[in-house]
Write an enzyme that holds these catalytic residues in place. Structure first.
Site, short mmCIF file in Angstrom:
data_model
loop_
_atom_site.label_atom_id
_atom_site.label_comp_id
_atom_site.label_asym_id
_atom_site.label_seq_id
_atom_site.Cartn_x
_atom_site.Cartn_y
_atom_site.Cartn_z
N LYS A 145 0.79 -1.12 -0.01
CA LYS A 145 0.18 0.01 0.05
C LYS A 145 0.88 1.23 0.02
O LYS A 145 1.91 1.43 0.70
CB LYS A 145 -0.86 0.17 1.16
CG LYS A 145 -2.05 0.68 1.08
CD LYS A 145 -3.16 0.41 2.15
CE LYS A 145 -4.47 1.35 1.74
NZ LYS A 145 -5.66 0.78 2.82
N ARG A 182 -25.12 -3.00 8.81
CA ARG A 182 -24.62 -4.37 8.49
C ARG A 182 -25.18 -4.98 9.73
O ARG A 182 -25.24 -6.41 9.57
CB ARG A 182 -23.35 -4.57 8.47
CG ARG A 182 -22.77 -3.71 6.77
CD ARG A 182 -21.25 -3.97 6.83
NE ARG A 182 -20.80 -3.43 5.69
CZ ARG A 182 -19.33 -3.30 5.26
NH1 ARG A 182 -18.52 -3.48 6.27
NH2 ARG A 182 -19.02 -2.41 4.17
N GLU A 223 -18.90 -6.39 11.47
CA GLU A 223 -19.78 -5.65 12.31
C GLU A 223 -20.62 -6.43 13.05
O GLU A 223 -20.98 -6.08 14.45
CB GLU A 223 -20.42 -4.58 11.59
CG GLU A 223 -19.50 -3.49 10.79
CD GLU A 223 -18.67 -3.65 9.73
OE1 GLU A 223 -18.08 -2.93 9.07
OE2 GLU A 223 -18.97 -4.90 9.08
#
Length: 431
Positions: A77, A190, A162
Site C-alpha cells: 500500500k 450491517r 460488524e
C-alpha cells in the site's frame, strides 16, 4: 510416471494410485492456493502486483481460459510514495495533503470529532477497568487507536465483521463490562439485526459510537451516514443522542457509559466548531435539550451538527426582522417533550434541522410528538437530506447543495414564510 506404473502387471495400478496421492500431498504442502484448486478454480499466484509485465501477461492468460480463475496478487500500500508506505492507515482515505511531507493541509489546532472521542474514551478507560473498546477493522478511522495505546488488553479489532462486533459487545455487557462499539454510521447498518436482538432486546449497556454520521464528503454515497437516526430511532429502549460540538461529545460519552441500557452517539466527520474541550465531564440529563436562543416568530429545532448552522440562520433571519428561537435537541430519543412543545406553542411555527434522511428521522419524531400532544395544527417545516443518494464532493459543498448551512436554512425559512428567497432554498419538506 503414473502412465508408466499403470503398465506394470499386478502391482502397477496400486502403485499408480499411491503416486497420485503422493503428488496431491506434495502439491498441498508446497503450492499455495490449493484450497481454490480443490474448489474448481485455476489458481495463479502469488504474483508481484508491482511487476506490470507479469501482471498483464497473467491477466491475458486468465482471460483465455474457459474455467473459473483466481489471481492472487501481492502489493504494498502506498508503493512509491514514502509517507504513504510508512503510514498506510492514514493514507487509506485522505484529504488534501502536502506532497513533500505527507502532512494534511490546513486544520491545524482543531481536533476532529474522531480524535476527541478517541482521546476521551482512552482517558475514561484508564479510570474504569470495565470499559472495552471494539471496532471492525477501523482503529485509526474511529479514533480507537488512542484507546488501544492506553488500554491494549481491553481493545479488540474484530476485522470487517460488524455483526460479530455487536454480538461480542453484548456478551461482554452481559457479564458486567461496559463495551463501546465504534463503527462508521454507514457500516453499522450491517449489524442492525444484532443491535435489535442481541443488545436492545436484552437491555444491555452497550455504547454505539457512530463516526461519519451525515455527509462524509469525498468518500461518496457508500459512506454517507444518512440513515442512522431513522434506523436507530425505531428501536425500543435505545437512547440516541448527537452533540452540537466537541465538549458535548465528551459529556455524552461520559453519560452513555453510566446508563443502565444501550445508547448511541452519532457525530460527523472532520473538525467541529472548535469549542474548548471539557476539563471535567458532566452527566447530561437524558432526554433534555437546551434553549440556546429565545425568539417569538419561529422555532429552529436542530440536532447535532446542525445546531451551529441553525444559530447562524437565526442571525440572518434577524436581519429580516424575524426573531427565531434555537433549540439544541441533544437527544433524538427520548425527545425533550416539555421544551419542544412549550417553545413551539410560543412561536407558532417550527423548523426541524438534521443531517439525516428526512424519512423517519428527527423531524418525523417531532411531528409524531406534536400529533400526540394535540399540536398537529402547528405549521412545521422539516429540513434534512433529500430522498436520494448524495454524490461525493467536499463536505462543505455537499451541505450547501442540500441547504444545510446557515444561509441555506435561513433561505428555506424565508421562502416558507413567504418573505422571499434569501439564498439557495434547501431540500426542505414541509408538513
Amino acid at each position: 510416471i503414473e502412465l508408466l506404473l499403470q503398465r506394470i502387471p499386478s502391482i502397477g495400478p496400486a502403485m499408480a494410485r499411491a503416486a497420485h496421492r503422493l503428488k496431491d500431498s506434495l502439491k498441498h504442502l508446497i503450492i499455495p492456493g490449493m484450497l481454490f484448486e480443490e474448489l474448481g478454480f485455476k489458481y495463479y499466484g502469488p504474483i508481484d502486483g508491482h511487476d506490470l509485465p507479469l501482471l498483464i501477461s497473467t491477466l491475458r492468460d486468465a482471460k483465455e481460459r474457459h474455467d473459473p480463475v483466481l489471481i492472487h496478487v501481492l502489493t504494498r500500500k502506498g508503493k512509491g510514495y514514502p509517507p504513504a508506505e510508512a503510514n498506510a492507515a492514514q493514507f487509506h482515505g485522505t484529504g488534501p495533503f502536502k506532497v513533500e511531507t505527507g502532512l494534511p493541509e490546513g486544520g491545524e489546532g482543531k481536533p476532529t470529532y474522531t480524535a476527541v472521542f478517541g482521546r476521551t474514551l482512552a482517558e475514561l478507560g484508564r479510570q474504569d477497568p470495565r470499559i472495552i473498546g471494539i471496532t471492525a477493522a477501523m482503529p485509526e478511522g474511529t479514533g480507537l487507536n488512542f484507546f488501544a495505546e492506553a488500554c491494549p488488553e481491553r481493545f479488540f479489532d474484530v476485522g470487517i465483521a460488524e455483526q460479530h462486533a455487536v454480538t461480542f459487545a453484548a456478551g461482554l455487557a452481559a457479564v458486567g463490562m461496559r463495551p463501546v462499539v465504534a463503527i462508521y454510521s454507514t457500516f453499522l447498518q450491517r449489524a442492525y439485526d444484532q443491535i435489535i436482538h442481541d443488545v436492545c432486546l436484552q437491555g444491555l449497556p452497550v455504547v454505539f459510537a457512530l463516526d461519519r454520521a451525515g455527509l462524509v464528503g469525498e468518500d461518496g454515497p457508500t459512506h454517507h451516514g444518512a440513515f442512522d437516526l431513522s434506523y436507530l430511532r425505531a428501536v425500543p429502549d435505545l437512547v440516541v443522542m448527537a452533540p452540537k460540538d466537541e465538549p458535548e461529545l465528551q459529556h455524552m460519552l461520559y453519560t452513555a457509559l453510566r446508563l443502565p441500557g444501550p445508547a448511541a452517539i452519532r457525530y460527523p466527520r472532520g473538525q467541529g466548531p472548535g469549542a474548548p474541550l471539557a476539563t471535567r465531564y458532566e452527566e447530561l440529563p437524558v432526554g433534555k435539550g437546551e434553549l440556546l436562543r429565545a425568539g417569538k416568530d419561529v422555532a429552529l429545532v436542530a440536532v447535532g451538527s446542525q445546531v451551529y448552522p441553525a444559530l447562524e440562520a437565526a442571525d440572518l433571519l434577524a436581519q429580516s426582522g424575524i426573531e427565531a428561537a434555537v433549540i439544541n435537541a441533544r437527544f433524538v430519543k427520548p425527545l425533550d417533550e416539555e421544551l419542544l412543545c412549550r417553545v413551539a406553542e410560543r412561536c407558532g411555527r417550527v423548523v426541524t434541522v438534521e443531517e439525516n434522511a428526512l424519512c423517519g428521522g428527527f423531524g418525523s419524531a417531532v411531528l409524531e410528538l406534536f400529533q400526540r400532544k394535540g399540536l398537529a395544527h402547528l405549521p412545521t417545516l422539516c429540513l434534512g437530506l433529500p430522498d436520494q443518494f448524495i454524490p461525493h464532493g467536499k463536505r462543505s459543498e455537499l451541505l450547501a447543495l442540500v441547504g444545510l448551512t446557515g444561509q441555506g436554512i435561513a433561505g428555506s425559512v424565508l421562502s416558507w414564510l413567504g418573505k422571499g428567497e434569501m439564498a439557495r432554498v434547501g431540500s426542505g419538506c414541509s408538513a
